[in-house]
Design a protein around this motif. Structure first.
Motif, PDB file in Angstrom:
ATOM      1  N   ASN A   1      -3.252  10.890   1.744  1.00 33.59           N
ATOM      2  CA  ASN A   1      -3.537   9.682   1.057  1.00 33.59           C
ATOM      3  C   ASN A   1      -4.965   9.592   0.725  1.00 33.59           C
ATOM      4  O   ASN A   1      -5.718   9.480   1.461  1.00 33.59           O
ATOM      5  CB  ASN A   1      -3.113   8.376   1.871  1.00 33.59           C
ATOM      6  CG  ASN A   1      -1.545   8.590   2.169  1.00 33.59           C
ATOM      7  OD1 ASN A   1      -0.852   8.815   1.402  1.00 33.59           O
ATOM      8  ND2 ASN A   1      -1.501   8.038   3.414  1.00 33.59           N
TER       9      ASN A   1
ATOM     10  N   LEU B   1      -6.320   2.070  -1.617  1.00 30.27           N
ATOM     11  CA  LEU B   1      -5.642   2.105  -0.146  1.00 30.27           C
ATOM     12  C   LEU B   1      -7.131   1.769   0.539  1.00 30.27           C
ATOM     13  O   LEU B   1      -7.058   0.677   1.495  1.00 30.27           O
ATOM     14  CB  LEU B   1      -5.235   3.539   0.248  1.00 30.27           C
ATOM     15  CG  LEU B   1      -5.111   3.681   1.705  1.00 30.27           C
ATOM     16  CD1 LEU B   1      -4.073   2.561   2.148  1.00 30.27           C
ATOM     17  CD2 LEU B   1      -4.535   4.987   2.286  1.00 30.27           C
TER      18      LEU B   1
ATOM     19  N   SER C   1       0.758  -1.214  -0.064  1.00 32.71           N
ATOM     20  CA  SER C   1       0.194   0.029   0.066  1.00 32.71           C
ATOM     21  C   SER C   1       0.758   1.295  -0.017  1.00 32.71           C
ATOM     22  O   SER C   1       0.186   2.416  -0.278  1.00 32.71           O
ATOM     23  CB  SER C   1      -1.158  -0.062   1.159  1.00 32.71           C
ATOM     24  OG  SER C   1      -1.932  -1.113   1.184  1.00 32.71           O
ATOM     25  N   ARG C   2       1.989   1.287   0.397  1.00 30.40           N
ATOM     26  CA  ARG C   2       2.797   2.712   0.694  1.00 30.40           C
ATOM     27  C   ARG C   2       3.983   2.408  -0.028  1.00 30.40           C
ATOM     28  O   ARG C   2       4.710   3.424  -0.484  1.00 30.40           O
ATOM     29  CB  ARG C   2       3.073   2.776   2.111  1.00 30.40           C
ATOM     30  CG  ARG C   2       4.120   1.648   2.675  1.00 30.40           C
ATOM     31  CD  ARG C   2       3.903   2.176   4.421  1.00 30.40           C
ATOM     32  NE  ARG C   2       4.863   1.278   5.143  1.00 30.40           N
ATOM     33  CZ  ARG C   2       5.300   1.365   6.209  1.00 30.40           C
ATOM     34  NH1 ARG C   2       4.606   2.436   7.217  1.00 30.40           N
ATOM     35  NH2 ARG C   2       5.658   0.275   6.978  1.00 30.40           N
ATOM     36  N   LYS C   3       4.564   1.381  -0.860  1.00 22.68           N
ATOM     37  CA  LYS C   3       5.845   1.333  -1.583  1.00 22.68           C
ATOM     38  C   LYS C   3       5.713   0.737  -2.850  1.00 22.68           C
ATOM     39  O   LYS C   3       5.446  -0.756  -2.843  1.00 22.68           O
ATOM     40  CB  LYS C   3       6.789   0.440  -0.955  1.00 22.68           C
ATOM     41  CG  LYS C   3       7.188   1.295   0.603  1.00 22.68           C
ATOM     42  CD  LYS C   3       8.288   0.612   1.406  1.00 22.68           C
ATOM     43  CE  LYS C   3       8.591   1.251   2.701  1.00 22.68           C
ATOM     44  NZ  LYS C   3       9.415   0.359   3.585  1.00 22.68           N
TER      45      LYS C   3
ATOM     46  N   LEU D   1      -1.314   5.354   7.888  1.00 22.26           N
ATOM     47  CA  LEU D   1      -1.467   5.673   6.576  1.00 22.26           C
ATOM     48  C   LEU D   1      -2.729   6.055   6.156  1.00 22.26           C
ATOM     49  O   LEU D   1      -3.080   6.822   5.353  1.00 22.26           O
ATOM     50  CB  LEU D   1      -0.924   4.220   5.893  1.00 22.26           C
ATOM     51  CG  LEU D   1      -0.898   4.175   4.277  1.00 22.26           C
ATOM     52  CD1 LEU D   1       0.341   5.053   3.692  1.00 22.26           C
ATOM     53  CD2 LEU D   1      -0.586   3.051   3.866  1.00 22.26           C
TER      54      LEU D   1
END
Length: 162
Positions: free
Chosen positions: A118, A132, A68-70, A112
Motif C-alpha cells: 500500500n 493513506l 481507506s481500503r474500499k 493496512l
C-alpha cells in the motif's frame, strides 16, 4: 537512510501513533474499568457522555478505515451518523462491544499502513485527493482529540485514577 528504510520507519511510526500514547493516556487505560453507571452521564457543562465519545470514536475510525481500503464504502450521514442516538449505551454489553470493535479497527488500520504493497503517498482512487498517509494522520488526530475529551469526562465524573 534509504528511501525504503525511510518509508518503513514512517509506516512503523504511523502505526505506533495509532496504537500508543506517547503524549497522553492510552485508549485501553482510558476505557478500562469505566463504571457502568457513569458511561451514559454527561458531566456538567459537557455536550457528550463517555458513551457518546467512545461510540463516536469507533464510528469515525471505522469510517476512515473503510474509506481507506474500499472504494464502495459509503460514509454515514454527517453529523448524525457519527454519533449515537442516546447518551446512554443501548444495553449493558454495548460498551464492551464498542471498545472491542475500536481496538479491532485500530489493528486493521495499522496492518493496512504497515503493508508495503500500500503506497502511503498515492491518491486513494475513490477519494478526492486523499492518501493513506493523510487518512492515518486524520485518524490519529481525531482519536487523540476525543480521547482527551473522554479522559476529561471520566475525571469530571470522579472515575479517573490516572
Amino acid at each position: 537512510m534509504s528511501d525504503h528504510a525511510s518509508i518503513s520507519a514512517l509506516r512503523k511510526q504511523l502505526a505506533e501513533t495509532l496504537r500508543s500514547s506517547h503524549a497522553h493516556a492510552d485508549f485501553a487505560q482510558s476505557v478500562k474499568d469505566f463504571p457502568a453507571p457513569l458511561r451514559g452521564k454527561r458531566p456538567e457543562g459537557s455536550p457528550h457522555s463517555p458513551w457518546e465519545l467512545l461510540e463516536h470514536m469507533r464510528i469515525a475510525q471505522w469510517d476512515i478505515l473503510e474509506f481507506s481500503r474500499k472504494g464502495e464504502h459509503e460514509s454515514p450521514k454527517w453529523p448524525e451518523g457519527y454519533w449515537p442516538k442516546s447518551p446512554e449505551p443501548p444495553d449493558e454489553k454495548a460498551w464492551d462491544r464498542s471498545v472491542h470493535q475500536y481496538q479491532q479497527d485500530t489493528d486493521a488500520f495499522c496492518k493496512l499502513i504497515e503493508d508495503e504493497s500500500n503506497d502511503l503517498f498515492a491518491k486513494i482512487p475513490h477519494g478526492d485527493g486523499q492518501t493513506l498517509l493523510r487518512e492515518a494522520l486524520l485518524a490519529a488526530d481525531h482519536n487523540a482529540y476525543h480521547l482527551g475529551q473522554l479522559v476529561l469526562a471520566r475525571r469530571l465524573l470522579g472515575a479517573w485514577k490516572g
